[in-house]
Motif scaffolding. Sequence first.
Motif, PDB file in Angstrom:
ATOM      1  N   ARG A 289     -33.167 -20.444 -74.954  1.00 34.99           N
ATOM      2  CA  ARG A 289     -32.678 -19.816 -73.714  1.00 34.99           C
ATOM      3  C   ARG A 289     -31.830 -18.569 -73.971  1.00 34.99           C
ATOM      4  O   ARG A 289     -31.853 -17.637 -73.170  1.00 34.99           O
ATOM      5  CB  ARG A 289     -31.934 -20.831 -72.850  1.00 34.99           C
ATOM      6  N   SER A 290     -31.126 -18.530 -75.097  1.00 37.20           N
ATOM      7  CA  SER A 290     -30.297 -17.352 -75.376  1.00 37.20           C
ATOM      8  C   SER A 290     -31.144 -16.105 -75.578  1.00 37.20           C
ATOM      9  O   SER A 290     -30.679 -14.987 -75.351  1.00 37.20           O
ATOM     10  CB  SER A 290     -29.421 -17.597 -76.604  1.00 37.20           C
ATOM     11  N   GLU A 291     -32.403 -16.266 -76.002  1.00 33.62           N
ATOM     12  CA  GLU A 291     -33.291 -15.120 -76.171  1.00 33.62           C
ATOM     13  C   GLU A 291     -33.667 -14.503 -74.825  1.00 33.62           C
ATOM     14  O   GLU A 291     -34.149 -13.370 -74.783  1.00 33.62           O
ATOM     15  CB  GLU A 291     -34.549 -15.534 -76.928  1.00 33.62           C
ATOM     16  N   PHE A 292     -33.453 -15.251 -73.746  1.00 34.20           N
ATOM     17  CA  PHE A 292     -33.791 -14.758 -72.406  1.00 34.20           C
ATOM     18  C   PHE A 292     -32.528 -14.528 -71.569  1.00 34.20           C
ATOM     19  O   PHE A 292     -32.595 -14.496 -70.338  1.00 34.20           O
ATOM     20  CB  PHE A 292     -34.726 -15.744 -71.714  1.00 34.20           C
ATOM     21  N   GLY A 293     -31.396 -14.373 -72.239  1.00 33.28           N
ATOM     22  CA  GLY A 293     -30.163 -14.034 -71.542  1.00 33.28           C
ATOM     23  C   GLY A 293     -29.417 -15.193 -70.930  1.00 33.28           C
ATOM     24  O   GLY A 293     -28.438 -14.987 -70.202  1.00 33.28           O
ATOM     25  N   MET A 294     -29.841 -16.427 -71.212  1.00 33.41           N
ATOM     26  CA  MET A 294     -29.149 -17.605 -70.678  1.00 33.41           C
ATOM     27  C   MET A 294     -28.162 -18.101 -71.723  1.00 33.41           C
ATOM     28  O   MET A 294     -28.464 -18.993 -72.518  1.00 33.41           O
ATOM     29  CB  MET A 294     -30.162 -18.689 -70.307  1.00 33.41           C
ATOM     30  N   THR A 295     -26.987 -17.514 -71.747  1.00 37.28           N
ATOM     31  CA  THR A 295     -26.018 -17.782 -72.815  1.00 37.28           C
ATOM     32  C   THR A 295     -24.830 -18.617 -72.366  1.00 37.28           C
ATOM     33  O   THR A 295     -23.943 -18.905 -73.181  1.00 37.28           O
ATOM     34  CB  THR A 295     -25.516 -16.453 -73.404  1.00 37.28           C
ATOM     35  N   ALA A 296     -24.769 -19.024 -71.115  1.00 37.82           N
ATOM     36  CA  ALA A 296     -23.621 -19.778 -70.610  1.00 37.82           C
ATOM     37  C   ALA A 296     -23.611 -21.205 -71.160  1.00 37.82           C
ATOM     38  O   ALA A 296     -24.671 -21.785 -71.462  1.00 37.82           O
ATOM     39  CB  ALA A 296     -23.639 -19.812 -69.087  1.00 37.82           C
ATOM     40  N   HIS A 297     -22.431 -21.767 -71.294  1.00 36.05           N
ATOM     41  CA  HIS A 297     -22.231 -23.179 -71.657  1.00 36.05           C
ATOM     42  C   HIS A 297     -22.886 -23.555 -72.981  1.00 36.05           C
ATOM     43  O   HIS A 297     -23.457 -24.636 -73.128  1.00 36.05           O
ATOM     44  CB  HIS A 297     -22.751 -24.095 -70.541  1.00 36.05           C
ATOM     45  N   ARG A 298     -22.781 -22.681 -73.958  1.00 38.44           N
ATOM     46  CA  ARG A 298     -23.442 -22.950 -75.237  1.00 38.44           C
ATOM     47  C   ARG A 298     -22.806 -24.119 -75.978  1.00 38.44           C
ATOM     48  O   ARG A 298     -23.450 -24.735 -76.833  1.00 38.44           O
ATOM     49  CB  ARG A 298     -23.427 -21.691 -76.102  1.00 38.44           C
ATOM     50  N   ALA A 299     -21.545 -24.437 -75.666  1.00 36.52           N
ATOM     51  CA  ALA A 299     -20.883 -25.553 -76.345  1.00 36.52           C
ATOM     52  C   ALA A 299     -21.342 -26.907 -75.810  1.00 36.52           C
ATOM     53  O   ALA A 299     -21.255 -27.915 -76.511  1.00 36.52           O
ATOM     54  CB  ALA A 299     -19.365 -25.439 -76.198  1.00 36.52           C
ATOM     55  N   THR A 300     -21.842 -26.923 -74.593  1.00 32.79           N
ATOM     56  CA  THR A 300     -22.208 -28.208 -73.977  1.00 32.79           C
ATOM     57  C   THR A 300     -23.687 -28.327 -73.658  1.00 32.79           C
ATOM     58  O   THR A 300     -24.178 -29.436 -73.434  1.00 32.79           O
ATOM     59  CB  THR A 300     -21.421 -28.412 -72.668  1.00 32.79           C
ATOM     60  N   LEU A 301     -24.393 -27.215 -73.629  1.00 38.11           N
ATOM     61  CA  LEU A 301     -25.794 -27.219 -73.211  1.00 38.11           C
ATOM     62  C   LEU A 301     -26.675 -26.734 -74.354  1.00 38.11           C
ATOM     63  O   LEU A 301     -26.395 -25.718 -74.980  1.00 38.11           O
ATOM     64  CB  LEU A 301     -25.963 -26.309 -71.995  1.00 38.11           C
ATOM     65  N   SER A 302     -27.717 -27.475 -74.644  1.00 36.70           N
ATOM     66  CA  SER A 302     -28.608 -27.112 -75.743  1.00 36.70           C
ATOM     67  C   SER A 302     -29.210 -25.725 -75.513  1.00 36.70           C
ATOM     68  O   SER A 302     -29.449 -25.312 -74.376  1.00 36.70           O
ATOM     69  CB  SER A 302     -29.732 -28.142 -75.868  1.00 36.70           C
ATOM     70  N   ASN A 303     -29.470 -25.045 -76.601  1.00 33.73           N
ATOM     71  CA  ASN A 303     -30.105 -23.730 -76.520  1.00 33.73           C
ATOM     72  C   ASN A 303     -31.616 -23.836 -76.375  1.00 33.73           C
ATOM     73  O   ASN A 303     -32.290 -22.836 -76.157  1.00 33.73           O
ATOM     74  CB  ASN A 303     -29.757 -22.917 -77.781  1.00 33.73           C
TER      75      ASN A 303
END
Length: 206
Positions: free
Chosen positions: A160-174
């Motif tokens: 998801r981080s490759e598509f700009g979804m970077t929120a809640h990385r500590a609690t939500l799987s990438n």
Amino acid sequence: MRPHRPVAAWLLPLLPLAPIHAAGYRIDSNSSQAVFGVRLLWLHEISGSFHHIKGSVQPGPHADSMIVAADIDVDSVTMDSARMRRWVLAKEFFDAASYPTIRFISDPVPRSTLEHGGPLPGKLSVRGVTAAEHFTLHPMHCSGPAPAPCRIELDGTLIRSEFGMTAHRATLSNRVRLNLAIVLLPIVPGTPRPADSHENAMTESQ
């Protein structure tokens, strides 16, 4: 929470594969769906289902090749929690207001890949970002010879981080799991072909 399996798509009997329809197929939006899942705290899965998919499976630019093209309407997602639905549609996740469509266009693949399954590489567009992605295509099954419907299933995982979804990385799987269960209706020669997805696929594949 485990995602619900598509109902209409899996009512098709698993008969021996009929020859692939030469004119190609259009996606039956009423019987197809996509399911996504992402792990929260690596223990529970947040999941939802998209209920409006359009597109086609049509002959590619090379002999004996086919292209799979699918557009997913992000706002068609359903979830058990209305609060979670609002969150996945919001700007920090899918951002449906700005990017209402998730699009996958495969590279041209041999017809045998549809028949027997295999890797399905292509381009996935999410939140205005397009990146190369590989799905696994399961063997196509038809309920009889054309014009009987067929079904295909695609499985893949996006980062998801490759598509700009970077929120809640500590609690939500990438990693976001994506499954498409698609019912295909043969295209009848002489009728209008499905709109733009396949035309874009042909342009990008050349």
